[in-house]
Enzyme design. Structure first.
Site, PDB file in Angstrom:
ATOM      1  N   ASP A 154       0.861  -1.180   0.000  1.00 49.57           N
ATOM      2  CA  ASP A 154       0.000   0.000   0.000  1.00 49.57           C
ATOM      3  C   ASP A 154       0.898   1.231   0.000  1.00 49.57           C
ATOM      4  O   ASP A 154       2.100   1.136   0.286  1.00 49.57           O
ATOM      5  CB  ASP A 154      -0.892  -0.045   1.245  1.00 49.57           C
ATOM      6  CG  ASP A 154      -1.791   1.163   1.349  1.00 49.57           C
ATOM      7  OD1 ASP A 154      -2.319   1.608   0.312  1.00 49.57           O
ATOM      8  OD2 ASP A 154      -1.973   1.668   2.472  1.00 49.57           O
ATOM      9  N   THR A 194      -0.332   4.898   1.110  1.00 50.75           N
ATOM     10  CA  THR A 194      -0.635   5.828   2.192  1.00 50.75           C
ATOM     11  C   THR A 194      -0.485   5.151   3.545  1.00 50.75           C
ATOM     12  O   THR A 194      -1.154   4.165   3.834  1.00 50.75           O
ATOM     13  CB  THR A 194      -2.063   6.369   2.042  1.00 50.75           C
ATOM     14  OG1 THR A 194      -2.246   6.854   0.718  1.00 50.75           O
ATOM     15  CG2 THR A 194      -2.330   7.484   3.040  1.00 50.75           C
ATOM     16  N   GLU A 250      -3.741  20.291  -0.413  1.00 51.85           N
ATOM     17  CA  GLU A 250      -4.478  21.526  -0.120  1.00 51.85           C
ATOM     18  C   GLU A 250      -4.263  21.962   1.320  1.00 51.85           C
ATOM     19  O   GLU A 250      -4.056  23.140   1.591  1.00 51.85           O
ATOM     20  CB  GLU A 250      -5.968  21.313  -0.394  1.00 51.85           C
ATOM     21  CG  GLU A 250      -6.333  21.281  -1.863  1.00 51.85           C
ATOM     22  CD  GLU A 250      -7.833  21.344  -2.069  1.00 51.85           C
ATOM     23  OE1 GLU A 250      -8.569  20.963  -1.140  1.00 51.85           O
ATOM     24  OE2 GLU A 250      -8.270  21.769  -3.149  1.00 51.85           O
ATOM     25  N   GLY A 264      -5.265   3.273  -3.349  1.00 49.71           N
ATOM     26  CA  GLY A 264      -6.548   3.853  -3.731  1.00 49.71           C
ATOM     27  C   GLY A 264      -6.432   5.309  -4.110  1.00 49.71           C
ATOM     28  O   GLY A 264      -7.418   5.942  -4.479  1.00 49.71           O
ATOM     29  N   ASP A 318      -1.481  -0.989   5.922  1.00 50.23           N
ATOM     30  CA  ASP A 318      -1.778  -0.539   7.289  1.00 50.23           C
ATOM     31  C   ASP A 318      -3.255  -0.280   7.534  1.00 50.23           C
ATOM     32  O   ASP A 318      -3.641   0.019   8.662  1.00 50.23           O
ATOM     33  CB  ASP A 318      -0.997   0.747   7.596  1.00 50.23           C
ATOM     34  CG  ASP A 318      -1.515   1.937   6.792  1.00 50.23           C
ATOM     35  OD1 ASP A 318      -1.871   1.746   5.615  1.00 50.23           O
ATOM     36  OD2 ASP A 318      -1.565   3.047   7.342  1.00 50.23           O
TER      37      ASP A 318
END
Length: 1170
Positions: free
Chosen positions: A407, A409, A509, A685, A799
């Site tokens: 993964d 993130t 952002e 994702g 995770d």
């Protein structure tokens, strides 16, 4: 009772209806014949067993093992017919093996139950009987109204009814579900959003109708019917109304929701794969070898039976005078006699199948798994977390991994963004102490601080602080007054901006808005119609006219605002390829160069631009936008046309560079895995741009790589054509390394019809990145490679709950103890705190576990061939009468006591190469890849070695003693028990010394069990044969061993046979080592000074730094075994050096690195450290 029993056993039938009807607050209709639907409770179950199914399910799994199944058959045969050995000799070891394995697996499953109970027992608040009641998570039922407070996770899938906001909205993060840390807004319907108190919720009459549970996280179809004053109001429900279990409430004080999916029917649980028993490649090899040995056994049994009847064809041997047949034997069926004799021989030779192999392997795995938890290099000080092992059955698989699926993130990154640089009007700036400073200028050279910002700089900062969808939370104590909950600007009447917390739709952002705040332009709030910023303390309010949302095609987002002066302005930000082509003013070329420079530094880049509208232009913009947004046909196409009309003729303001902070040493870890021959895939994702940026910064993609893309494919034909194009490009570019980027939608098409083509493309790519992946898609990718013809060993690491299905699908699943909950950790095989620990887990622990268990398996087969082959040969000398060569006690104890401990200790502590060398030379991992140490060639070598040694044991003893049987000092003759004991004695000593020759790493425990096992055999034999035991039926062994040892010829025979067996193998090892050394052997033979003070015994226990706890033990052993080679440095004050017994030496020819803190770029170990 029957239904409850079926539920406990996991056989509860699924729902029959396609939809489910949920009565809010469980207000069921009081009229008619309403039959309530049955729903799952809210318990999450990650364990394999229950109290009720543990025994049958565990026994079924254990008897799937060939050896266990075979021995239960042998045990039953011994019970049914007259056999040469007692049923106890097979039944007792089998019972011991089954019991130990069941206890181990039961303990591991109990740990899973314990983790599940923590989740299921978490306190929650539900509305029942007109009041708010605290209960446990597992007690939530479908239809319950649940209250969730800020920063809590949702305990079930809830339809949002109301929140503390008047408009009924709330903000959530779904990081543990899909890996995205951005803030998502969810809505309630207008009729329920006003129910903000328990009393109003209790009076609410509503019914939710929705689809049955579905694993798709982004799909939900339903409707809610609210009854108000006798009138039914029906509203549609979609994904924006559903709060998923595992998501976390943010920026909202509290919400109320009705549970629609609970427990194992929640979308999070449906994305878990069904937990199945994982079996390692070593275990599969063991089963294959056992089948071969079973064939050998059947061959020996059939041959012995045939030869017996061939021998008995002669009358003198069929019924000798000393053994007359009974009437029953004369009248019995020849076929039954043949079968009975065949089974008797099978029982006699059954010890060639090593039942104790399984229990030794289980003990080795269980005890060896503690080393992972004890390793200080796998301990994370900041979070106080050590590595943990959830299942020890797969330890050796860590040494066979070929593909790592990770993964992004929270696994590769820390989930933290930091503003680093920006370019404004062609000039590069950086942030120093909250000030915007031109590149090359020091902070202390600026006298006027930020107040002297130019017009371009100020416009750029305003554009960044206004062009976003950031939400704000004011975490102010309750005692501080001022402002109502509904006023987003209430901080101006008493709230301090210091309490502001930003929540953004993307982490970029948030980082940018926080950066502009530090530089003096702070975004302070938005209420949907107005946005407020403070420029050096001066408040400015902009009217928000339109938001042009981000989409993957445009790769930019825009806002249209009305400034305080009344002018209309468009602010745009996006990828450089989506903004620069539409810019007509500003320093375009300089900015393009700066963006490239930022990207080379691994920064995530965004380009910012603006456009000022005249009154006429804005009127046309307004008309086109309204027409597109109200169109009933082709709305999306018309919106794209309107956006393209608006976002043109832009004035380029500048660009930003934001760093997505990677975890420590991710780049070095990925490079080490690549050098070890392991291919790394990133499955995430996240959006395409974000994922590619992180892949570049972490070294997964190299800057010199040719990046291929399989994105936004809409049809099978389109996807197939793109795959063929990519395959041609790869074929034409032989030298260039390729990386592949594929998104979830395109992957679905590729896996549907073009699996082989997709696999061919992927296998020719050095690195693959899959983005916008649903959890089950991750599992499908892993399954695709797992079941490919090459059958590579796969490892998945993640995770979050979105990684659970991938973790469970892979051969080895590793959970990261991160910020996204504990679902991945609970469902993984191993858990570590940081991605960097994966390097040592595979390259060191995996290497050790594999070589240890591979040698354990081969050695077990070898020593059992040595054990039972003399028994087979003996039948040629006793007319195949099924007479045993060894006493029953020796038969039972051979694998349990006499030869079990040396191989167990060897399999716990053996090190072919020093752990530091394994980490600094990742290529050594390739030497053990592909299950090379358990190849058929290696298996054949050990088997033939066992047969050769067995023949030497038997015929050597026969040749030296068979012709002259009166070798006792008193003239007494040797009998069959003395001969058998001589063979047994030679065998026990030889197989033990054979293992000693294989041992490279000697500890005091190796010495103790090696020489102790031989000594124990002699002591036991003296006691067993020196006493008349009342509970033993026959005293065949009385004084046999003492008489054997009293013969000088017997001692001579023992020494000659042992030397004859071991010398050829020793000579072979020496010649091969010098003429054809392997890469591993070369690493063992490094010159003497490289260890820089690390003794062999020290390295067993010393993992991190400082003097180890084994110092005194090392001194004691090195006093016994002699000093180490001259020239070696000493470790600390203890003056330890490499043990001479294992011939391991090191030199300064190459740098010697600590196995802590890094992999490829470490400083040499200090002489005072381990």
């Amino acid at each position: 009772m029957l239904r409850w029993t079926r539920q406990q056993l996991g056989f509860d039938p699924p729902h029959q209806s396609d939809t489910r009807t949920v009565y809010v607050a469980n207000r069921f209709p009081q009229h008619g014949h309403y039959i309530p639907q049955r729903f799952a409770d809210n318990r999450i179950i990650s364990s394999k067993y229950t109290v009720w199914n543990f025994v049958p399910k565990n026994l079924f799994e254990q008897f799937r093992r060939i050896a266990n199944f075979y021995f239960i058959i042998i045990f039953l045969v011994q019970l049914m017919i007259d056999t040469p050995t007692s049923p106890v000799t097979s039944g007792l070891p089998l019972f011991f093996v089954i019991t130990v394995t069941a206890i181990k697996q039961g303990y591991e499953d109990w740990l899973r139950h314990k983790a599940d109970n923590e989740v299921n027992g978490a306190p929650v608040f539900v509305v029942r009987s007109g009041s708010l009641v605290q209960t446990r998570s597992k007690n939530i039922r479908v239809g319950d109204i649940v209250r969730v407070a800020k920063d809590e996770t949702f305990p079930a899938d809830l339809v949002l009814l109301s929140s503390d906001r008047l408009e009924g909205t709330c903000h959530i993060t779904t990081a543990s579900l899909d890996g995205e840390t951005n803030l998502k807004t969810h809505f309630s319907v207008a009729e329920t959003s006003v129910c903000q108190s328990v009393s109003r919720l209790e009076a609410l009459q509503a019914v939710v109708e929705c689809q049955q549970p579905d694993p798709d996280l982004y799909r939900f179809v339903g409707r809610i019917t609210v009854t108000q004053q006798g009138e039914e109001i029906v509203r549609p429900l979609g994904p924006e109304n559903l709060l998923l279990r595992g998501a976390r409430l943010k920026n909202t004080k509290e919400i109320f929701g009705v549970a629609v999916y609970t427990g194992m029917e929640s979308k999070m649980a449906l994305n878990y794969k069904c937990k199945s028993q994982k079996r390692s490649a070593v275990e599969k090899s063991m089963n294959s070898f056992l089948i071969i040995y079973l064939c050998i056994l059947l061959f020996e049994a059939v041959l012995s039976t045939i030869l017996k009847y061939a021998w008995q064809a002669e009358t003198q041997w069929d019924e000798p005078f000393y053994n007359q047949k009974t009437e029953q034997e004369k009248n019995s069926s020849p076929i039954l006699k043949f079968i009975s004799d065949f089974l008797a021989f099978s029982v006699l030779y059954n010890y060639i199948i090593p039942i104790s192999l399984y229990v030794t392997v289980e003990m080795q795995k269980f005890l060896g798994s503690f080393f992972i938890g004890w390793d200080l290099d796998l301990y994370h000080e900041e979070s106080d977390q050590k590595a943990q092992v959830n299942t020890s059955d797969l330890n050796e698989e860590l040494g066979q991994v070929e593909y790592v699926f990770t993964d992004k993130t929270g696994t590769l990154t820390e989930n933290e963004m930091h503003f680093r640089e920006c370019s404004i009007n062609g000039v590069k700036y950086q942030e120093l102490n909250g000030k915007l400073v031109p590149e090359g200028m020091m902070d202390d050279s600026l006298d006027s601080s930020n107040a002297a910002l130019t017009g371009e700089e100020l416009l750029f900062l305003k554009a960044v602080s206004l062009c976003h969808t950031v939400q704000i939370s004011y975490d102010q104590p309750d005692s501080v007054g001022g402002g109502g909950a509904g006023d987003p600007f209430s901080h101006t009447n008493g709230f301090s901006a210091n309490y502001m917390e930003y929540y953004a739709s993307s982490p970029d952002e948030k980082a940018l808005v926080e950066a502009t705040k530090r530089m003096g332009v702070a975004f302070t709030g938005s209420n949907g119609e107005t946005m407020e910023i403070k420029t050096f303390g001066k408040s400015e309010k902009y009217k928000l006219l339109h938001v042009l949302e981000f989409d993957a095609n445009r790769r930019r987002m825009s806002v249209i605002l009305e400034s305080p002066s009344g002018g209309k302005v468009l602010f745009t930000k996006g990828a450089e390829s989506a903004v620069l082509p539409f810019s007509t003013k500003g320093e375009i070329e300089k900015t393009r160069l700066h963006v490239d420079e930022f990207a080379l530094k691994g920064l995530r880049t965004l380009v910012v631009a603006c456009r000022h509208f005249s009154a006429e232009e804005y009127t046309e913009v307004e008309r086109q936008l309204n027409a597109a947004r109200t169109a009933l046909q082709q709305r999306e196409e018309r919106l794209q046309e309107a956006f393209a009309f608006i976002e043109r003729d832009l004035q380029l303001l500048g660009a930003t560079g934001v760093e997505d902070r990677l975890q420590d040493k991710v780049q070095e870890t990925i490079e080490a895995l690549r050098l070890a021959g392991i291919k790394v895939w990133v499955l995430t994702g996240d959006k395409h741009e974000t994922a590619v940026s992180v892949s570049l910064s972490c070294g997964h993609f190299h800057r010199t790589m040719n990046i291929l893309e399989l994105l936004q494919q809409h049809t099978d034909n389109e996807c197939a054509e793109q795959l063929r194009l990519l395959a041609r490009r790869i074929k034409e570019d032989h030298v260039i390394q390729h990386g592949l980027v594929v998104d979830g939608a395109s992957l679905s098409l590729a896996l549907r019809e073009h699996e082989k083509l997709f696999m061919d493309v992927c296998k020719n790519c050095s690195a693959v990145l899959c983005c916008r992946m649903a959890p089950l898609q991750k599992a499908k990718v892993v399954h695709l490679f797992k079941t490919s013809p090459e059958k590579p060993i796969t490892l998945a690491i993640g995770d979050g709950a979105n990684d659970v299905s991938m973790i469970q699908e892979a051969h080895v699943g590793i959970g990261i103890m991160g910020k996204e909950g504990r679902q991945a950790v609970r469902n993984s095989d191993y858990a570590i705190a940081r991605f960097k620990f994966l390097s040592k887990l595979l390259l060191v622990h995996g290497h050790f576990y594999y070589i240890r268990i591979a040698h354990l398996v081969q050695y077990f087969f070898y020593k059992n061939v040595c054990f039972i082959t003399p028994q087979f040969l003996y039948q040629f000398f006793c007319l195949f009468s099924q007479q045993t060569l060894y006493d029953g006690a020796y038969l039972t104890l051979y694998n349990i006591f006499f030869t079990s401990l040396p191989i167990l200790v060897y399999s716990l502590f053996e090190q072919l190469v020093h752990p530091h060398v394994l980490q600094t030379k990742p290529a050594l991992y390739r030497d053990i890849s592909g299950n090379s140490l358990l190849s058929f060639r290696t298996f054949l070598y050990w088997t033939l070695l066992g047969f050769c040694h067995a023949f030497i044991f038997f015929f050597g003893s026969y040749a030296l003693m068979g012709e002259d049987t009166s070798l006792m000092g008193n003239g007494q003759m040797f009998g069959n028990w003395t001969f058998g004991t001589l063979v047994y004695t030679v065998m026990v000593i030889t197989v033990t010394l054979q293992l000693a020759m294989e041992t490279h790493y000697w500890t005091w425990m190796n010495h103790f069990v090696t020489w102790g096992s031989i000594a124990f055999y002699f002591i036991f034999s003296l006691f067993y044969g020196g006493i008349i035991w009342p509970f033993v039926q026959t005293q065949d062994m009385y004084f046999v061993f003492v008489q054997l040892l009293s013969s000088g010829s017997a001692w001579f025979t023992i020494i000659i046979i042992i030397v004859t067996c071991l010398f050829p193998d020793m000579l072979k090892k020496v010649l091969y080592r010098h003429l054809h050394p392997t890469r591993t052997q070369k690493s063992q033979s490094l010159p003497a000074q490289q260890a820089q003070g690390l003794s062999c015994v020290e390295s067993l226990c010393c993992y991190q730094h400082g003097q180890s706890g084994c110092s005194r033990l090392a001194q004691l052993l090195e006093q016994m075994t002699g000093p180490c080679p001259a020239g070696a440095d000493h470790c600390g004050a203890a003056n330890h050096s490499s043990s001479s017994s294992n011939n391991r030496s090191w030199s300064n020819a190459e740098n010697f690195y600590s196995n802590d803190r890094s992999i490829l770029t470490l400083s040499p170990i200090e002489a005072s450290h381990c």
